[in-house]
Write a protein that holds these residues in place. Structure first.
Motif, PDB file in Angstrom:
ATOM      1  N   PHE A 557      34.169  45.020  32.391  1.00 35.27           N
ATOM      2  CA  PHE A 557      33.678  44.621  33.595  1.00 35.27           C
ATOM      3  C   PHE A 557      33.813  42.299  34.038  1.00 35.27           C
ATOM      4  N   SER A 558      34.399  42.118  32.696  1.00 40.34           N
ATOM      5  CA  SER A 558      34.980  40.599  32.888  1.00 40.34           C
ATOM      6  C   SER A 558      36.967  40.840  33.751  1.00 40.34           C
ATOM      7  N   ILE A 559      37.582  42.011  33.433  1.00 35.89           N
ATOM      8  CA  ILE A 559      38.714  42.899  34.271  1.00 35.89           C
ATOM      9  C   ILE A 559      38.675  42.460  36.014  1.00 35.89           C
ATOM     10  N   ILE A 560      37.400  43.230  36.112  1.00 37.54           N
ATOM     11  CA  ILE A 560      37.187  43.466  37.278  1.00 37.54           C
ATOM     12  C   ILE A 560      36.575  42.481  38.752  1.00 37.54           C
ATOM     13  N   LYS A 561      35.738  41.625  37.336  1.00 38.21           N
ATOM     14  CA  LYS A 561      35.465  40.202  38.209  1.00 38.21           C
ATOM     15  C   LYS A 561      36.759  38.942  38.383  1.00 38.21           C
ATOM     16  N   GLY A 562      37.565  39.365  37.911  1.00 39.25           N
ATOM     17  CA  GLY A 562      39.160  38.218  37.297  1.00 39.25           C
ATOM     18  C   GLY A 562      40.074  38.970  38.654  1.00 39.25           C
ATOM     19  N   ILE A 563      39.890  40.270  38.439  1.00 39.56           N
ATOM     20  CA  ILE A 563      40.898  40.734  39.793  1.00 39.56           C
ATOM     21  C   ILE A 563      40.319  40.306  41.106  1.00 39.56           C
ATOM     22  N   ALA A 564      38.596  40.682  40.952  1.00 34.22           N
ATOM     23  CA  ALA A 564      38.537  40.247  42.532  1.00 34.22           C
ATOM     24  C   ALA A 564      38.228  38.589  43.008  1.00 34.22           C
ATOM     25  N   GLN A 565      38.132  37.739  41.850  1.00 32.43           N
ATOM     26  CA  GLN A 565      38.395  36.519  41.632  1.00 32.43           C
ATOM     27  C   GLN A 565      40.116  35.875  42.439  1.00 32.43           C
ATOM     28  N   GLY A 566      40.717  36.779  41.676  1.00 30.44           N
ATOM     29  CA  GLY A 566      42.680  36.506  42.187  1.00 30.44           C
ATOM     30  C   GLY A 566      42.553  37.000  43.577  1.00 30.44           C
ATOM     31  N   LEU A 567      41.997  37.940  44.278  1.00 32.76           N
ATOM     32  CA  LEU A 567      42.276  38.997  45.818  1.00 32.76           C
ATOM     33  C   LEU A 567      41.724  37.541  47.044  1.00 32.76           C
ATOM     34  N   LEU A 568      40.583  37.065  46.228  1.00 30.62           N
ATOM     35  CA  LEU A 568      39.642  36.408  46.930  1.00 30.62           C
ATOM     36  C   LEU A 568      40.563  35.218  47.254  1.00 30.62           C
ATOM     37  N   TYR A 569      40.747  34.453  45.743  1.00 31.75           N
ATOM     38  CA  TYR A 569      41.509  33.375  46.484  1.00 31.75           C
ATOM     39  C   TYR A 569      42.758  33.331  47.496  1.00 31.75           C
ATOM     40  N   LEU A 570      43.408  34.291  46.759  1.00 26.82           N
ATOM     41  CA  LEU A 570      44.861  34.322  47.872  1.00 26.82           C
ATOM     42  C   LEU A 570      44.130  35.160  49.166  1.00 26.82           C
ATOM     43  N   HIS A 571      42.995  36.042  49.559  1.00 26.47           N
ATOM     44  CA  HIS A 571      42.367  36.394  51.226  1.00 26.47           C
ATOM     45  C   HIS A 571      42.068  35.278  51.787  1.00 26.47           C
ATOM     46  N   LYS A 572      41.856  33.357  50.768  1.00 22.17           N
ATOM     47  CA  LYS A 572      40.443  33.014  51.807  1.00 22.17           C
ATOM     48  C   LYS A 572      40.974  31.580  51.017  1.00 22.17           C
ATOM     49  N   TYR A 573      41.096  31.166  49.915  1.00 25.63           N
ATOM     50  CA  TYR A 573      41.176  30.060  49.485  1.00 25.63           C
ATOM     51  C   TYR A 573      42.551  29.357  49.696  1.00 25.63           C
ATOM     52  N   SER A 574      43.450  29.801  49.068  1.00 27.62           N
ATOM     53  CA  SER A 574      44.776  29.705  49.187  1.00 27.62           C
ATOM     54  C   SER A 574      45.473  28.949  50.514  1.00 27.62           C
ATOM     55  N   ARG A 575      46.116  27.971  50.636  1.00 26.80           N
ATOM     56  CA  ARG A 575      46.806  27.012  51.341  1.00 26.80           C
ATOM     57  C   ARG A 575      47.242  28.425  52.410  1.00 26.80           C
ATOM     58  N   LEU A 576      47.906  29.311  51.971  1.00 28.58           N
ATOM     59  CA  LEU A 576      48.899  30.516  53.164  1.00 28.58           C
ATOM     60  C   LEU A 576      47.766  31.360  52.684  1.00 28.58           C
ATOM     61  N   LYS A 577      47.200  32.649  53.571  1.00 30.05           N
ATOM     62  CA  LYS A 577      47.217  33.590  53.611  1.00 30.05           C
ATOM     63  C   LYS A 577      47.635  34.280  52.640  1.00 30.05           C
ATOM     64  N   VAL A 578      46.869  35.257  52.431  1.00 29.30           N
ATOM     65  CA  VAL A 578      48.037  35.943  51.525  1.00 29.30           C
ATOM     66  C   VAL A 578      47.778  37.613  51.042  1.00 29.30           C
ATOM     67  N   ILE A 579      48.737  38.160  51.987  1.00 31.62           N
ATOM     68  CA  ILE A 579      48.376  40.140  50.892  1.00 31.62           C
ATOM     69  C   ILE A 579      49.285  40.652  50.353  1.00 31.62           C
ATOM     70  N   HIS A 580      48.763  41.427  49.308  1.00 32.49           N
ATOM     71  CA  HIS A 580      49.708  41.403  47.701  1.00 32.49           C
ATOM     72  C   HIS A 580      50.492  42.760  47.908  1.00 32.49           C
ATOM     73  N   ARG A 581      49.949  44.116  48.575  1.00 27.84           N
ATOM     74  CA  ARG A 581      50.391  44.757  49.245  1.00 27.84           C
ATOM     75  C   ARG A 581      50.747  45.847  48.133  1.00 27.84           C
ATOM     76  N   ASP A 582      50.549  45.446  46.697  1.00 28.04           N
ATOM     77  CA  ASP A 582      50.778  46.117  45.616  1.00 28.04           C
ATOM     78  C   ASP A 582      49.933  45.707  44.733  1.00 28.04           C
ATOM     79  N   LEU A 583      49.050  45.681  44.695  1.00 31.91           N
ATOM     80  CA  LEU A 583      47.683  45.701  43.540  1.00 31.91           C
ATOM     81  C   LEU A 583      47.980  47.341  42.672  1.00 31.91           C
ATOM     82  N   LYS A 584      48.222  46.636  42.209  1.00 33.70           N
ATOM     83  CA  LYS A 584      48.046  47.918  40.608  1.00 33.70           C
ATOM     84  C   LYS A 584      47.900  47.757  39.246  1.00 33.70           C
TER      85      LYS A 584
END
Length: 777
Positions: A557-584
């Protein structure tokens, strides 16, 4: 007294009948029964409709020639088969018999050893040999139940004549081959130089002379062979069989009033009866004429022979000087022709005697000489040869010089282009490294240092194989452990992807993203240096039945929340919006505290925060994790990563891969399996058994609910990463209910659900190919 005399005469006649019957039993009209015989002068077999007869016949018609057991057409007295072509019979008392043990044989007085046509492995009773109206002489075993077993047939041993339903080809079960052989001469049944065969791979007929192919029929189209004249095949219907049992060719006649047949002569001429023309003229196939009539070009053509050279029969004044004689009786006209053809000093040959022996003439003289003449170019052989050699040499030399010059120029130009391309690329890489060092403080390591750190990229240091190359563990001179990603030279990731990953990771700073420490650029080598993750990647534990026990529910559950936090940063809080396209799972690395870090940004795309959607003709990613709008239309957005996160979330709960989750009774993928369990309120059956039912039921239900919302078909129906984190951390009930997911695989037909539409898998793949999309990794 008269009565006594009559009784004696009657007794004598009975005794004589018994004695004579024990010596000779006449055959039936079309069959030989056990004990029956056919002698060399009387009692032939006639087929039921009198189309063929079987008897001892003198081949060639000479009075002093020896008889052969042969089958003759009653229509025109043509011999279509003979039994003892390799062993002539020099007696007039030869007998064909079928004994009580099922042995079919030819016997004659002067030779004690008979010619065995067929002998069963064990004695067989109730046999019969019958001459059929097809011209086939068959030996059968008659069973009490009325069925018959074929033991032997003349059609399995063709001679020089092919009649309807007789096969050419090969029996794959026994290895037996059916082919025609010419006679050595007209008056001898001994096998000659030519054979007619069926070539199953190319599906065409061919004539060989002493094993060398000299004629081919070409392909058969619309029941017609390319190289056989129309008048020779007009009334024939071909049958071609190709299966595991046999590869064969045969024909039948559309006109049953006359039996069509093909006859292979001793000179290699394949003719058709009833004046319907020649099927093939292999006797005219010299080594050079491969342009007409199916003739094949030979590999070993003498240099002294040119197109137009043919043998012509001439009557010249006898002169037997410089004569070379071949006393071998087993040579034919074609053998002498071939011998003279290959000898540049030979101008012709003549028949030595009427029994089929020939000699090769060194000087053109003698009666009935077969003289080598040129029907095309009238240039003397030696002059023409020298002239052709000089002309050919000059042309070849000129062409060689021209081709060599063109090749050298092309190589030089290509080398210059490659050098210029490499120079520009290296300049770009060098400028890029300097820019990243100045702007982000990125270390640019020397290549020799990287080689030493990885022990020359040894297999012992290899951590795994990424999508674009291997990853090695390395130790820097400072003692710091790092992960070194070496881009494969054959990788599809080029300079664009490499620059993309460098620039992107330098811009990103988050605890749930992997940290880039440096890079190395050396000639064609492109290398990235990351923080070393001592616990490798998530898939290393998640999909292994033993190591998965190290991931309890709280850690998952901690890993799930950590991945979600990392994606939220990429999508919203980084200087550039980043789409990973190969999350696995393989792109989620775990540090020493099992904290997740998103890695491998080679496929990621950057946008300004105002942009939200893009389109590409180059679809990259991993099958099973791609959203439907991206896989099928090339459209991607942050919701594409949400779909991948949903699949990954369900994998973490279940401990199984999306593409390998199948049940024997319900062959579904993971997404489909979860949906079935969700509908039946059995979703806790999804949980990884290695957890031993020790988990928070409310958290598991919430994760499964979120996972199904993430894999909705339409992007707008999926939650954002902000919504997902809120649902993961909140205790409030989730209001939205999931719908049937995208790519819902059901039954063994493998179709995809798109709300109201089902698309077959092969149609889906076809769409990807037509869209010029790349192959999935």
């Amino acid at each position: 007294m008269r009565l006594i005399f009559q009784k004696l005469v009657l007794a004598f006649m009975q005794l004589w009948l018994w004695w004579s019957s024990s010596i000779h039993v006449d055959a039936a009209d079309d069959s030989l029964n056990p004990g029956d015989t056919i002698n060399s002068s009387l009692h032939p077999l006639y087929s039921k409709s009198n189309k063929y007869l079987l008897a001892f016949i003198k081949i060639g018609g000479q009075v002093d020639s020896f008889p052969y057991l042969a089958i003759m057409s009653e229509y025109d007295n043509a011999i279509v088969w003979d039994a003892n072509q390799e062993q002539s019979i020099d007696d007039s008392d030869a007998v064909l018999s079928l004994n009580l043990s099922g042995v079919l044989k030819i016997e004659y007085a002067s030779v004690k050893k008979p010619i065995i046509l067929y002998s069963p492995p064990q004695p067989i009773n109730n046999t019969v040999a019958t001459l059929l109206d097809t011209g086939n002489f068959v030996l059968q075993h008659l069973h009490p139940n009325g069925t018959n077993t074929l033991l032997w047939q003349s059609f399995d041993y063709p001679t020089n004549t092919l009649i309807p339903t007789m096969k050419l080809g090969v029996n794959h079960k026994t290895g037996h081959r059916w082919l025609l052989f010419s006679q050595l001469t007209y008056g001898s049944a001994t096998r000659g130089a030519f054979s007619l065969e069926w070539e199953p791979r190319e599906q065409e007929l061919m004539i060989r002379r002493r094993g060398k192919v000299c004629w081919k029929s070409g392909k058969v189209r619309n029941n017609r062979f390319e190289n056989i004249p129309e008048d020779a095949q007009g009334v024939l219907k071909y049958s071609i069989v190709s299966n595991g049992d046999e590869d064969t060719f045969s024909f039948t006649s559309k006109n049953e009033s006359h039996t069509r047949r093909w006859f292979l002569s001793d000179t290699g001429q394949l003719s058709c009866n009833y004046n319907e023309g020649d099927v093939a003229r292999a006797d005219l196939c010299y080594g050079y004429n491969n342009t007409e009539g199916g003739c094949q070009r030979w590999q070993d053509i003498p240099k002294c022979r040119i197109p137009g050279d043919v043998f012509t029969k001439k009557i010249l004044r006898s002169n037997y000087q410089n004569v070379t004689a071949d006393e071998n009786e087993n040579i034919s006209y074609s053998d002498c022709e071939a011998a003279c053809w290959s000898d540049c000093y030979c101008n012709g040959f003549k028949e030595f005697s009427n029994d089929g022996n020939y000699i090769v003439e060194a000087t053109v003289s003698g009666e009935d000489i077969y003289l080598l003449e040129n029907k095309g170019n009238i240039i003397p052989h030696h002059q023409g040869t020298k002239r052709r050699i000089w002309i050919s040499t000059g042309i070849a030399t000129t062409l060689l010089i021209i081709c060599a010059s063109i090749l050298c120029l092309a190589i030089k130009k290509r080398k210059h282009v490659l050098q210029e391309k490499k120079r520009k690329e290296m300049s770009l890489i060098e400028d890029l490294g300097n820019d990243l060092n100045k702007k982000y403080g990125l270390k640019v390591l020397d290549y020799t240092l990287v080689v030493a750190a990885t022990n020359e990229f040894s297999s012992e240091n290899k951590l795994g194989q990424g999508g674009f190359g291997p990853v090695y563990k390395g130790t820097l001179p400072t003692g710091e452990e790092v992960a070194i990603k070496r881009l494969a030279r054959s990788s599809t990731q080029g300079m664009v992807e490499f620059k993309n990953e460098l620039t992107l990771i330098c811009e990103l700073q988050h605890m749930n993203l992997v940290q880039l420490l440096g890079c190395c650029i050396h000639e064609e080598e492109k290398i990235l240096i990351y923080d070393y993750m001592s616990n490798k990647s998530l898939d290393f534990y998640l999909f292994d039945c033993t190591r998965s026990k190290l991931l309890d529910w709280n850690r998952r559950f901690s890993i799930i929340k950590g991945i979600a936090q990392g994606l939220l940063y990429l999508h919203k809080y980084s200087r550039l919006k980043v789409i990973h396209r190969d999350l696995k799972a393989s792109n989620i690395l775990l540090d020493e505290n099992m904290n997740p870090k998103i890695s491998d940004f080679g496929m990621a795309r950057m946008f300004t925060q105002q942009d939200s959607i893009s389109n590409t003709n180059r679809v990259v990613g991993t099958y099973g994790y791609m959203s439907p709008e991206y896989a099928m239309e090339g459209i991607f957005s942050t919701k594409s990563d949400v779909y991948s996160f949903g699949v990954l979330l369900l994998e973490i709960v279940s401990g199984r891969k999306n593409t390998s989750f199948y049940d024997d009774d319900h062959p579904l993928n993971l997404v489909g399996h979860v949906w079935e369990l969700w509908k039946d309120d059995k979703y806790f059956e999804l949980v990884d058994p290695s957890l031993n039912e020790v988990f928070d039921h409310e958290e598991v239900q919430r994760c499964i609910h979120i996972g199904l919302l993430c894999v909705e078909h339409y992007a707008n129906d999926r939650p954002t990463m902000s919504d997902i984190i809120l649902m993961l951390t909140s205790k409030s009930p989730i209001v939205s209910l999931p719908q049937k997911p995208a790519f819902y695989v059901q039954s063994r037909n493998y179709f995809f659900y798109s709300r109201n539409d089902y698309f077959y898998l092969n149609i889906y793949v076809l769409i990807l190919k037509e869209s010029k999309m790349t192959t999935f990794t």
